[in-house]
Motif scaffolding. Structure first.
Motif, PDB file in Angstrom:
ATOM      1  N   UNK A   1      -3.355   7.916   5.639  1.00 32.14           N
ATOM      2  CA  UNK A   1      -3.798   7.254   4.399  1.00 32.14           C
ATOM      3  C   UNK A   1      -3.648   5.736   4.512  1.00 32.14           C
ATOM      4  N   UNK A   2      -2.555   5.274   5.140  1.00 32.52           N
ATOM      5  CA  UNK A   2      -2.407   3.823   5.344  1.00 32.52           C
ATOM      6  C   UNK A   2      -3.505   3.303   6.267  1.00 32.52           C
TER       7      UNK A   2
ATOM      8  N   UNK B   1       0.873  -1.182   0.000  1.00 34.58           N
ATOM      9  CA  UNK B   1       0.000   0.000   0.000  1.00 34.58           C
ATOM     10  C   UNK B   1       0.904   1.225   0.000  1.00 34.58           C
ATOM     11  N   UNK B   2       0.719   2.136  -0.959  1.00 38.90           N
ATOM     12  CA  UNK B   2       1.627   3.278  -1.115  1.00 38.90           C
ATOM     13  C   UNK B   2       0.841   4.571  -1.249  1.00 38.90           C
ATOM     14  N   UNK B   3       1.271   5.592  -0.508  1.00 37.99           N
ATOM     15  CA  UNK B   3       0.636   6.908  -0.609  1.00 37.99           C
ATOM     16  C   UNK B   3       1.705   7.992  -0.515  1.00 37.99           C
ATOM     17  N   UNK B   4       1.421   9.142  -1.091  1.00 31.77           N
ATOM     18  CA  UNK B   4       2.338  10.282  -1.006  1.00 31.77           C
ATOM     19  C   UNK B   4       1.536  11.524  -0.655  1.00 31.77           C
ATOM     20  N   UNK B   5       2.113  12.383   0.175  1.00 33.75           N
ATOM     21  CA  UNK B   5       1.500  13.671   0.505  1.00 33.75           C
ATOM     22  C   UNK B   5       2.580  14.724   0.658  1.00 33.75           C
TER      23      UNK B   5
ATOM     24  N   UNK C   1       6.594   9.671   1.103  1.00 36.97           N
ATOM     25  CA  UNK C   1       5.951   8.502   0.506  1.00 36.97           C
ATOM     26  C   UNK C   1       6.004   7.381   1.535  1.00 36.97           C
TER      27      UNK C   1
ATOM     28  N   UNK D   1      -6.469   4.394   6.619  1.00 34.57           N
ATOM     29  CA  UNK D   1      -7.733   4.336   5.878  1.00 34.57           C
ATOM     30  C   UNK D   1      -7.814   3.128   4.955  1.00 34.57           C
ATOM     31  N   UNK D   2      -6.658   2.524   4.634  1.00 30.49           N
ATOM     32  CA  UNK D   2      -6.630   1.319   3.796  1.00 30.49           C
ATOM     33  C   UNK D   2      -6.568   0.049   4.657  1.00 30.49           C
TER      34      UNK D   2
ATOM     35  N   UNK E   1      -7.433   6.148  -0.988  1.00 30.67           N
ATOM     36  CA  UNK E   1      -6.493   6.798  -0.075  1.00 30.67           C
ATOM     37  C   UNK E   1      -5.048   6.469  -0.418  1.00 30.67           C
TER      38      UNK E   1
ATOM     39  N   UNK F   1      -2.497   3.576  -3.153  1.00 32.68           N
ATOM     40  CA  UNK F   1      -2.484   2.538  -4.184  1.00 32.68           C
ATOM     41  C   UNK F   1      -2.295   1.179  -3.528  1.00 32.68           C
TER      42      UNK F   1
ATOM     43  N   UNK G   1       4.892   3.381   2.768  1.00 31.24           N
ATOM     44  CA  UNK G   1       4.562   2.037   2.292  1.00 31.24           C
ATOM     45  C   UNK G   1       4.081   1.207   3.471  1.00 31.24           C
TER      46      UNK G   1
ATOM     47  N   UNK H   1     -14.002   2.912   3.652  1.00 33.42           N
ATOM     48  CA  UNK H   1     -13.290   3.700   4.665  1.00 33.42           C
ATOM     49  C   UNK H   1     -12.480   4.796   3.988  1.00 33.42           C
ATOM     50  N   UNK H   2     -12.346   5.935   4.689  1.00 36.17           N
ATOM     51  CA  UNK H   2     -11.529   7.055   4.206  1.00 36.17           C
ATOM     52  C   UNK H   2     -11.031   7.800   5.431  1.00 36.17           C
ATOM     53  N   UNK H   3      -9.921   8.492   5.305  1.00 38.45           N
ATOM     54  CA  UNK H   3      -9.513   9.332   6.431  1.00 38.45           C
ATOM     55  C   UNK H   3      -9.993  10.759   6.178  1.00 38.45           C
TER      56      UNK H   3
END
Lengths: 322, 322
Positions: free
Chosen positions: A72-73, A40-44, A130, A75-76, B27, B29, A132, A208-210
């Protein structure tokens, strides 16, 4: 300045993990995702003057840079593992870097998150993280599974993020973390991502969402992706005593509906499971409040205590204009 | 503006991949690393006025934002898979975003790289790309395996990056891609990461790095990590006719040794394998030139054609002062 600053940061944040084959110091990190897990990967990104006020303490920035990504993690339903940090600084200010790294590490450490790469460069103050994490592929929490009849729930309380930002603007970034106002500004400075709640919701929540853009906006994302609508009861919003005491009940409710930066989870769950989910969350010290229901249709409506629909797009609700 | 701009970019850059379980729009990938592969991750940031000149064409920025990161994957021997883009823009300028996305996609497409996440925000023009690739864990190219007696080799030619930047500064960012000067500025605008060479060097090179800071600085990283030194022969540097014709032989050599932004690979290989490696690279249209040798000790020395050691730290070599 890339090498010395990233070395300095990695000194603060070092976390041994067997799945990091090669961390900071080569052209790239070499990492091993555990068998049976998806990545699971997110960037802000956060930019001075846009996402935080000039003069914010470097340690609070380091904490928050990671917190918004960990949210974000959460929320996943993912378990955090690794992060990369891209830090842009006007000058090679060692005290700033040490403070930033200490704040980052203070949040990374309890989650055993390792900083595995980064980049520091000159320029206007900004940072991009980023993150993970891992989740079994069939247990990831997504935005698209909300179904008619599901309850809409939120963890913790909403509106303190927006309330805290209003306090920082009014009293200045140096205001102390004391009393009701202190409780609100602490929420902006050091938001706590709901990672434990995300793990507990695996296999339970249908979506689900944050809450980063505001409850209505973020629940709106769930509705659009799921092809449903939602109806909320304003008087069921979990609003803290501190928020209501500083801003009054009406403004607190507006902050709760449309303010951002809360980093709670908003999720949907079949009514039959709601009680069990509340129990699971309570066991990890996390409250969860039902605030409405998923309905056929589209968009999010809000009823007041008398059952009247609020005109949430009128001029009074100026947060929506953005 | 996060949603509309990232949607716009993802429209340009969409690439179907079975290992992307969930791309842009949630949220985070959700991704699947293939069995038997390690994950390779790098991040690089570019800031206006620091890494590129104001007025650079948006499409060239989009290309380069990805190219400098793919170059890190190439240096690890990794096969590219996914990227996340954090884009900071002064205004929500659709023409800029479309140009940027088109340049990004032009490089992403032939490599089947998928944009799986992103973040767009207001602020001074800058972008940060995180790339992900795969490599079998025992075949990753690292910086720490150079051994005494190994040959030092470089792909392609060096110095054009610095030469091209000097031309852009002298003639302006609008200068055409024609003739010798055009060849040099094209190298700055649209560097070509040596991904094929990186794959061919798996299991062959003992150490590898991409040349972003300059040959001497980057070979210096290999030497430090490997606990060795290196001796180069200045007259063996692969310098293009265009570079020598525009700047003369001596300045071309300086650019080749100390200029950055070449995005070639510098690698070390046992002498017994060098011929075979050159053959492997030639088959994919990539030249590789032996330029020196790994020795006991530390640091990088450079001999001129007469066998005299160059004083590469003297005032004349002002790139080293940085």
């Amino acid at each position: 300045m890339e090498f010395s600053l990233i070395d300095r940061i990695s000194g603060f944040t070092y976390q041994r993990r067997d799945d990091v084959l090669l961390g900071i110091g080569d052209d790239a990190a070499l990492l091993q995702v555990p068998a049976g897990q998806s990545l699971v990967v997110a960037v802000d990104t956060m930019v001075e003057g846009v996402h935080f006020l000039p003069g914010t303490a470097p340690a609070d920035l380091g904490w928050k840079a990671l917190a918004v990504n960990l949210s974000d993690l959460a929320a996943m339903g993912a378990m955090p593992a690794w992060a990369l940090l891209a830090l842009t600084l006007p000058t090679g200010d060692a005290a700033f870097v040490d403070g930033f790294a200490a704040g980052f590490a203070a949040l990374a450490r309890p989650h055993r998150l390792a900083l595995v790469g980064g980049d520091t460069t000159g320029g206007p103050l900004a940072f991009s993280v980023t993150v993970h994490g891992f989740v079994p592929p069939d247990q990831a929490l997504t935005r698209d599974g909300a179904r008619e009849g599901d309850l809409v729930m939120v963890t913790g309380s909403v509106g303190e993020g927006a309330g805290g930002l209003a306090c920082l603007r009014k009293y200045g970034v140096q205001v102390q973390d004391e009393g009701d106002i202190g409780q609100l500004v602490a929420r902006v400075r050091r938001p706590r991502p709901q990672l434990g709640a995300g793990l507990a919701l695996r296999g339970q929540a249908t979506a689900c969402i944050d809450i980063s853009d505001g409850l209505l906006a973020d629940l709106g994302h769930i509705c659009r992706r799921s092809g449903v609508g939602a109806e909320l009861d304003a008087d069921r919003l979990p609003l803290s005593d501190a928020l209501q005491s500083v801003f009054g009940a009406e403004q607190a409710c507006r902050f709760g509906l449309s303010g951002g930066d809360d980093y709670e989870l908003c999720f949907t769950v079949p009514e039959s499971r709601a009680h069990a989910v509340q129990g699971d969350l309570a066991r990890i010290g996390c409250s969860a409040t039902p605030i409405g229901r998923i309905v056929r249709g589209e968009g999010v409506g809000v009823r007041d205590a008398g059952g009247q629909w609020l005109d949430i797009e009128s001029a009074g609700w100026d947060h929506f204009a953005a």
